[in-house]
Design an enzyme around this catalytic site. Sequence first.
Site: not given
Length: 345
Positions: A121, A204, A207
């Site tokens: 992230k 993966k 969203k």
Amino acid sequence: MSDAPAKVFPKRIFSGIQPSGGLTLGNYLGALKRFAVAQDEGIETVYCLVDLHAITVWQDPGKLRHATRELAAGFIASGVDPARSILFNQSQVPAHAELAWIFNCVARMGWLRRMTQFKDKAGKHAEEASVGLFAYPNLMAADIMAYHATHVPVGEDQKQHLELTRDIAIKFNHDYGVDFFPVVEPVIEGAATRVMSLRDGTKKMSKSDPSDQSRINLTDDADAIAQKFRKARTDSEPLPETVDGLDGRAEARNLVNIYAALADVTPAQVLAQFGGQGFGTFKPALADLAVAKLTPISAEMKRLMQDVAEIDRVLGVGAERAHAIAEPVLDQTREIVGLIRSRGR
Ligand code: TYM
């Protein structure tokens, strides 16, 4: 340490989902659908909309409010019954943040530096990432341990965070010479613990993927679902007869796993039915199944979202029930750590 047998903690399930953006098929199959099933197993289930986790990256306040309510609607529409499960938003129960602080003082910098999700992230901009994003796994450990939860159903991507949760429990118990926090069991089960992107079978489904084609959103209509599966990336071989034949075929494996999880069968059973057939047959069958299973959920979410006051009320009731469990755990934790109870004597 004493030779006393380790304490046996009563089984309690806890899990959480972030209200950051909409829900995907990955969230549904890896988490929500299993949350509803767990509720029927005679064990207390506690489910949390982790709004404090969401703000580790900046959120527009209005969008956060909307996403939190929509997530609550997603839980309920997926079968989580607020009468049988405790359903609430994290920020309403202060024990989470307080216990997280204590765990900030238990967990080691090196443990958190190893977290792959932080590395993914924060990427190359770790210096600009919030402290909250770095310390996030400690808050997750607090979420779980504030309820003395023993079992945590999650998708595969949360496994490393749960290992850290176990490490924190073990270190806390050891440092203070107690057997106070249970060492949790990750429950990562079923055919869809890692639903992959429809555009790239090695990534993966998420969203946050910039391509909407890569995922099925729980709010997609029937046409969008059918179109996304039709366009899903695959190879040109027919489906194999056995699960071993999926080795090296990430996209095919993903679609078979999705079908299995939606139909409540095993991947082997899917291949017993579709082995030898091409994607020209399999994709429309998968799209029909997904539309049949998902569109009632999105319709129910829309209906629930027409009355946000009712959603807030339901979450408030859940928060009171959650607080009643978490506060005594926090109070005992303070006692163990040596923080004096000077107020309200
Ligand atoms: P979050 O919000 O990213 O995802 C919620 C749940 O959905 C699962 N999931 C998937 N499962 C299969 N395939 C996928 N593609 C997929 N994408 C998401 C996740 O594994 C998760 O179970 N840190 C957590 C939230 C959290 C939590 C907790 C979970 C906070 N505190 C305490 C359990 C216990 C997270 O960000 O999940």
